[in-house]
Design a protein around this motif. Structure first.
Motif, PDB file in Angstrom:
ATOM      1  N   HIS A 277      71.185  18.927  66.725  1.00 15.46           N
ATOM      2  CA  HIS A 277      70.034  18.565  67.750  1.00 15.46           C
ATOM      3  C   HIS A 277      70.508  17.162  68.117  1.00 15.46           C
ATOM      4  O   HIS A 277      71.045  16.529  67.716  1.00 15.46           O
ATOM      5  CB  HIS A 277      68.880  18.416  67.032  1.00 15.46           C
ATOM      6  CG  HIS A 277      67.989  19.648  66.503  1.00 15.46           C
ATOM      7  ND1 HIS A 277      68.522  20.177  65.407  1.00 15.46           N
ATOM      8  CD2 HIS A 277      66.929  20.341  67.114  1.00 15.46           C
ATOM      9  CE1 HIS A 277      67.809  21.467  65.388  1.00 15.46           C
ATOM     10  NE2 HIS A 277      67.047  21.494  66.518  1.00 15.46           N
ATOM     11  N   CYS A 278      70.119  17.292  69.469  1.00 16.15           N
ATOM     12  CA  CYS A 278      70.411  16.104  70.194  1.00 16.15           C
ATOM     13  C   CYS A 278      69.622  14.847  69.831  1.00 16.15           C
ATOM     14  O   CYS A 278      68.507  14.724  69.473  1.00 16.15           O
ATOM     15  CB  CYS A 278      70.002  16.253  71.651  1.00 16.15           C
ATOM     16  SG  CYS A 278      70.345  14.901  72.762  1.00 16.15           S
ATOM     17  N   THR A 279      70.672  13.726  69.496  1.00 13.73           N
ATOM     18  CA  THR A 279      70.005  12.462  68.763  1.00 13.73           C
ATOM     19  C   THR A 279      68.991  11.624  70.067  1.00 13.73           C
ATOM     20  O   THR A 279      68.244  11.046  69.681  1.00 13.73           O
ATOM     21  CB  THR A 279      70.974  11.338  68.594  1.00 13.73           C
ATOM     22  OG1 THR A 279      71.830  11.228  69.385  1.00 13.73           O
ATOM     23  CG2 THR A 279      71.911  11.879  67.504  1.00 13.73           C
ATOM     24  N   LEU A 280      69.195  12.192  71.318  1.00 14.97           N
ATOM     25  CA  LEU A 280      68.293  11.361  72.305  1.00 14.97           C
ATOM     26  C   LEU A 280      67.245  12.279  72.588  1.00 14.97           C
ATOM     27  O   LEU A 280      65.886  11.688  72.360  1.00 14.97           O
ATOM     28  CB  LEU A 280      69.200  11.404  73.985  1.00 14.97           C
ATOM     29  CG  LEU A 280      69.184   9.941  74.234  1.00 14.97           C
ATOM     30  CD1 LEU A 280      69.409   9.017  73.504  1.00 14.97           C
ATOM     31  CD2 LEU A 280      69.912  10.043  75.729  1.00 14.97           C
ATOM     32  N   CYS A 281      67.391  13.579  72.937  1.00 17.36           N
ATOM     33  CA  CYS A 281      65.967  14.339  73.437  1.00 17.36           C
ATOM     34  C   CYS A 281      65.485  15.363  72.416  1.00 17.36           C
ATOM     35  O   CYS A 281      64.436  15.919  72.212  1.00 17.36           O
ATOM     36  CB  CYS A 281      66.015  15.480  74.549  1.00 17.36           C
ATOM     37  SG  CYS A 281      67.162  16.589  74.323  1.00 17.36           S
ATOM     38  N   GLY A 282      66.111  15.434  71.231  1.00 16.54           N
ATOM     39  CA  GLY A 282      65.710  16.152  69.981  1.00 16.54           C
ATOM     40  C   GLY A 282      65.736  17.827  70.065  1.00 16.54           C
ATOM     41  O   GLY A 282      65.710  18.615  69.160  1.00 16.54           O
TER      42      GLY A 282
ATOM     43  N   ARG B 170      75.075  14.850  71.240  1.00 12.17           N
ATOM     44  CA  ARG B 170      74.184  14.913  72.175  1.00 12.17           C
ATOM     45  C   ARG B 170      74.067  16.206  72.973  1.00 12.17           C
ATOM     46  O   ARG B 170      75.074  16.670  73.060  1.00 12.17           O
ATOM     47  CB  ARG B 170      74.198  13.645  73.384  1.00 12.17           C
ATOM     48  CG  ARG B 170      73.884  12.337  72.586  1.00 12.17           C
ATOM     49  CD  ARG B 170      74.038  11.302  73.565  1.00 12.17           C
ATOM     50  NE  ARG B 170      73.565   9.937  73.266  1.00 12.17           N
ATOM     51  CZ  ARG B 170      73.571   8.859  73.961  1.00 12.17           C
ATOM     52  NH1 ARG B 170      74.121   8.824  75.317  1.00 12.17           N
ATOM     53  NH2 ARG B 170      73.401   7.573  73.462  1.00 12.17           N
ATOM     54  N   CYS B 171      72.816  16.639  73.536  1.00  6.75           N
ATOM     55  CA  CYS B 171      73.303  17.986  74.224  1.00  6.75           C
ATOM     56  C   CYS B 171      73.905  17.654  75.698  1.00  6.75           C
ATOM     57  O   CYS B 171      74.130  16.341  76.082  1.00  6.75           O
ATOM     58  CB  CYS B 171      71.732  18.252  74.651  1.00  6.75           C
ATOM     59  SG  CYS B 171      70.641  17.582  75.625  1.00  6.75           S
ATOM     60  N   VAL B 172      74.237  18.492  76.582  1.00  4.57           N
ATOM     61  CA  VAL B 172      74.877  18.600  77.508  1.00  4.57           C
ATOM     62  C   VAL B 172      73.856  17.473  78.738  1.00  4.57           C
ATOM     63  O   VAL B 172      74.609  16.530  79.326  1.00  4.57           O
ATOM     64  CB  VAL B 172      75.150  19.469  78.485  1.00  4.57           C
ATOM     65  CG1 VAL B 172      75.942  19.765  79.537  1.00  4.57           C
ATOM     66  CG2 VAL B 172      76.075  20.588  77.679  1.00  4.57           C
ATOM     67  N   GLN B 173      72.783  17.775  78.581  1.00 11.57           N
ATOM     68  CA  GLN B 173      71.688  17.039  79.566  1.00 11.57           C
ATOM     69  C   GLN B 173      71.914  15.468  79.249  1.00 11.57           C
ATOM     70  O   GLN B 173      71.707  14.810  80.074  1.00 11.57           O
ATOM     71  CB  GLN B 173      70.538  17.567  79.696  1.00 11.57           C
ATOM     72  CG  GLN B 173      70.243  19.051  80.325  1.00 11.57           C
ATOM     73  CD  GLN B 173      70.744  20.119  79.597  1.00 11.57           C
ATOM     74  OE1 GLN B 173      70.867  19.833  78.254  1.00 11.57           O
ATOM     75  NE2 GLN B 173      71.010  21.176  80.318  1.00 11.57           N
ATOM     76  N   CYS B 174      71.986  15.203  78.040  1.00  9.90           N
ATOM     77  CA  CYS B 174      71.976  13.679  77.524  1.00  9.90           C
ATOM     78  C   CYS B 174      73.365  13.015  77.567  1.00  9.90           C
ATOM     79  O   CYS B 174      73.346  11.922  77.325  1.00  9.90           O
ATOM     80  CB  CYS B 174      71.063  13.421  76.401  1.00  9.90           C
ATOM     81  SG  CYS B 174      69.560  14.240  76.551  1.00  9.90           S
ATOM     82  N   ALA B 175      74.402  13.797  77.532  1.00  8.79           N
ATOM     83  CA  ALA B 175      75.788  13.308  77.145  1.00  8.79           C
ATOM     84  C   ALA B 175      76.119  12.088  78.186  1.00  8.79           C
ATOM     85  O   ALA B 175      76.811  11.284  77.559  1.00  8.79           O
ATOM     86  CB  ALA B 175      76.647  14.534  77.296  1.00  8.79           C
TER      87      ALA B 175
HETATM   88 ZN    ZN Z   1      69.507  15.837  74.869  1.00 10.32          ZN
END
Ligand code: ZN
Length: 111
Positions: A83-88, A104-109
């Motif tokens: 799970h993304c550490t930024l958006c979960g 992080r996910c692609v969007q938050c990377a």
């Molecule tokens: Zn994210």
């Protein structure tokens, strides 16, 4: 992320770590101190020094990646792994396969 995906990912990480360790061993060899006598055949001493700094930078990158991978390996069984550490939100399985140390996910990377 289901159990099967975790297992696949674990294997992927172990595989990458094995390759990385081989690469690190080669780079360590290539970054040994350069002896003053010219033992490089056609390579000039200047070239040897340039190559060495390229290899040293590659070695730093490889070691950093190794640390991230080893950390990721210890977390692969935790419920919030992947799970993304930024958006979960869950990180795409494809992204994790390619870069298992992603946190992080692609969007938050890029943030
Ligand atoms: Zn994210």
């Amino acid at each position: 992320m289901d159990q099967e995906q975790r297992e696949q990912l674990r294997q992927q990480m172990q595989q990458q770590l094995t390759e990385l360790k081989e690469r690190i061993a080669q780079l360590e060899e290539a970054t040994q101190p350069i002896s003053p006598d010219n033992a490089y055949g056609r390579l000039s001493r200047m070239d040897a020094i340039n190559n060495k700094s390229v290899n040293e930078s590659a070695l730093r990158t490889a070691r950093a990646k190794q640390q991230k991978l080893e950390k990721a390996l210890t977390k692969v069984d935790e419920p919030d792994f992947g799970h993304c550490t930024l958006c979960g939100r869950p990180i795409q399985a494809k992204r994790l396969m390619f870069l298992p140390e992603s946190t992080r996910c692609v969007q938050c990377a890029d943030r």
